[in-house]
Design a protein around this motif. Structure first.
Motif, PDB file in Angstrom:
ATOM      1  N   GLN A   1      -3.180  10.266  -3.105  1.00  0.00           N
ATOM      2  CA  GLN A   1      -3.575   9.209  -4.026  1.00  0.00           C
ATOM      3  C   GLN A   1      -3.062   7.913  -3.415  1.00  0.00           C
ATOM      4  O   GLN A   1      -1.859   7.753  -3.202  1.00  0.00           O
ATOM      5  CB  GLN A   1      -2.978   9.457  -5.405  1.00  0.00           C
ATOM      6  CG  GLN A   1      -3.472  10.758  -6.004  1.00  0.00           C
ATOM      7  CD  GLN A   1      -2.660  11.215  -7.208  1.00  0.00           C
ATOM      8  OE1 GLN A   1      -1.517  10.842  -7.383  1.00  0.00           O
ATOM      9  NE2 GLN A   1      -3.261  12.057  -8.024  1.00  0.00           N
ATOM     10  N   ILE A   2      -3.981   6.994  -3.106  1.00  0.00           N
ATOM     11  CA  ILE A   2      -3.641   5.759  -2.397  1.00  0.00           C
ATOM     12  C   ILE A   2      -3.766   4.587  -3.365  1.00  0.00           C
ATOM     13  O   ILE A   2      -4.741   4.469  -4.090  1.00  0.00           O
ATOM     14  CB  ILE A   2      -4.555   5.558  -1.184  1.00  0.00           C
ATOM     15  CG1 ILE A   2      -4.433   6.760  -0.235  1.00  0.00           C
ATOM     16  CG2 ILE A   2      -4.226   4.262  -0.457  1.00  0.00           C
ATOM     17  CD1 ILE A   2      -5.431   6.774   0.891  1.00  0.00           C
TER      18      ILE A   2
ATOM     19  N   VAL B   1      -1.739   2.162   8.223  1.00  0.00           N
ATOM     20  CA  VAL B   1      -2.601   1.268   7.459  1.00  0.00           C
ATOM     21  C   VAL B   1      -3.004   0.105   8.363  1.00  0.00           C
ATOM     22  O   VAL B   1      -2.196  -0.387   9.147  1.00  0.00           O
ATOM     23  CB  VAL B   1      -1.918   0.760   6.162  1.00  0.00           C
ATOM     24  CG1 VAL B   1      -0.689  -0.063   6.477  1.00  0.00           C
ATOM     25  CG2 VAL B   1      -2.875  -0.047   5.306  1.00  0.00           C
TER      26      VAL B   1
ATOM     27  N   LEU C   1      -4.741  -0.874  -2.015  1.00  0.00           N
ATOM     28  CA  LEU C   1      -5.681  -1.274  -0.969  1.00  0.00           C
ATOM     29  C   LEU C   1      -6.430  -2.538  -1.371  1.00  0.00           C
ATOM     30  O   LEU C   1      -6.752  -2.742  -2.539  1.00  0.00           O
ATOM     31  CB  LEU C   1      -6.697  -0.165  -0.700  1.00  0.00           C
ATOM     32  CG  LEU C   1      -6.185   1.097  -0.020  1.00  0.00           C
ATOM     33  CD1 LEU C   1      -7.301   2.128   0.093  1.00  0.00           C
ATOM     34  CD2 LEU C   1      -5.606   0.783   1.344  1.00  0.00           C
TER      35      LEU C   1
ATOM     36  N   VAL D   1      -6.758   3.222   5.736  1.00  0.00           N
ATOM     37  CA  VAL D   1      -5.611   4.110   5.893  1.00  0.00           C
ATOM     38  C   VAL D   1      -6.114   5.326   6.658  1.00  0.00           C
ATOM     39  O   VAL D   1      -7.091   5.944   6.274  1.00  0.00           O
ATOM     40  CB  VAL D   1      -5.012   4.527   4.533  1.00  0.00           C
ATOM     41  CG1 VAL D   1      -3.831   5.459   4.737  1.00  0.00           C
ATOM     42  CG2 VAL D   1      -4.592   3.306   3.727  1.00  0.00           C
TER      43      VAL D   1
ATOM     44  N   ILE E   1       0.864  -1.175   0.000  1.00  0.00           N
ATOM     45  CA  ILE E   1       0.000   0.000   0.000  1.00  0.00           C
ATOM     46  C   ILE E   1       0.899   1.222   0.000  1.00  0.00           C
ATOM     47  O   ILE E   1       1.816   1.328   0.808  1.00  0.00           O
ATOM     48  CB  ILE E   1      -0.930   0.004   1.222  1.00  0.00           C
ATOM     49  CG1 ILE E   1      -1.811  -1.240   1.195  1.00  0.00           C
ATOM     50  CG2 ILE E   1      -1.767   1.277   1.250  1.00  0.00           C
ATOM     51  CD1 ILE E   1      -2.606  -1.456   2.464  1.00  0.00           C
ATOM     52  N   THR E   2       0.635   2.124  -0.926  1.00  0.00           N
ATOM     53  CA  THR E   2       1.425   3.346  -1.025  1.00  0.00           C
ATOM     54  C   THR E   2       0.489   4.542  -1.162  1.00  0.00           C
ATOM     55  O   THR E   2      -0.671   4.397  -1.532  1.00  0.00           O
ATOM     56  CB  THR E   2       2.358   3.322  -2.252  1.00  0.00           C
ATOM     57  OG1 THR E   2       1.559   3.213  -3.438  1.00  0.00           O
ATOM     58  CG2 THR E   2       3.335   2.151  -2.192  1.00  0.00           C
ATOM     59  N   PHE E   3       1.023   5.711  -0.864  1.00  0.00           N
ATOM     60  CA  PHE E   3       0.271   6.928  -1.119  1.00  0.00           C
ATOM     61  C   PHE E   3       1.237   8.040  -1.489  1.00  0.00           C
ATOM     62  O   PHE E   3       2.414   8.017  -1.124  1.00  0.00           O
ATOM     63  CB  PHE E   3      -0.615   7.324   0.073  1.00  0.00           C
ATOM     64  CG  PHE E   3       0.119   7.880   1.265  1.00  0.00           C
ATOM     65  CD1 PHE E   3       0.174   9.249   1.480  1.00  0.00           C
ATOM     66  CD2 PHE E   3       0.738   7.051   2.179  1.00  0.00           C
ATOM     67  CE1 PHE E   3       0.832   9.769   2.574  1.00  0.00           C
ATOM     68  CE2 PHE E   3       1.397   7.557   3.286  1.00  0.00           C
ATOM     69  CZ  PHE E   3       1.450   8.926   3.476  1.00  0.00           C
TER      70      PHE E   3
END
Length: 104
Positions: free
Chosen positions: A27-28, A84, A31, A37, A4-6
């Motif tokens: 912007q995620i 998260v 998921l 998050v 998971i990144t943002f």
């Protein structure tokens, strides 16, 4: 396993003093169903100068969105971390790049 990144959009980064900024949301990616998050917060990086948000601008801890009206000119650089949750596990994730505000 999913990463998971943002991140935050790069533009715009120039803002007029005493003028409301357009909300800037993260912007995620990555998921899965049931993931959450939250707890967005200003982060600290060892190689970066500590910074802060322009006066009048806030970071929403639940959504990660920046909003408000900057009331002081200057260059502001901040890093953002978040938590998260996947099932009963939690972890801290970090935005891969800083968020830049140039207020004039």
């Amino acid at each position: 396993r999913s990463n998971i990144t943002f991140s935050y959009p790069i533009q715009p980064s120039d803002y007029a003093i005493n003028t409301a900024i357009a909300p800037k949301a993260p912007q995620i990616a990555g998921l899965q169903a049931g993931d959450a998050v939250s707890n967005f917060r200003l982060g600290v990086r060892p190689s970066a100068n500590p910074g802060g948000l322009p006066s009048g601008v806030v970071l929403n801890a639940q959504t990660g969105e920046f909003s408000g009206t900057p009331t002081a000119s200057g260059i502001y650089i901040v890093w953002v971390d978040a938590t998260v949750t996947r099932g009963s596990r939690t972890a801290t994730i970090q935005a891969p790049a800083y968020v830049y505000f140039n207020v004039r």
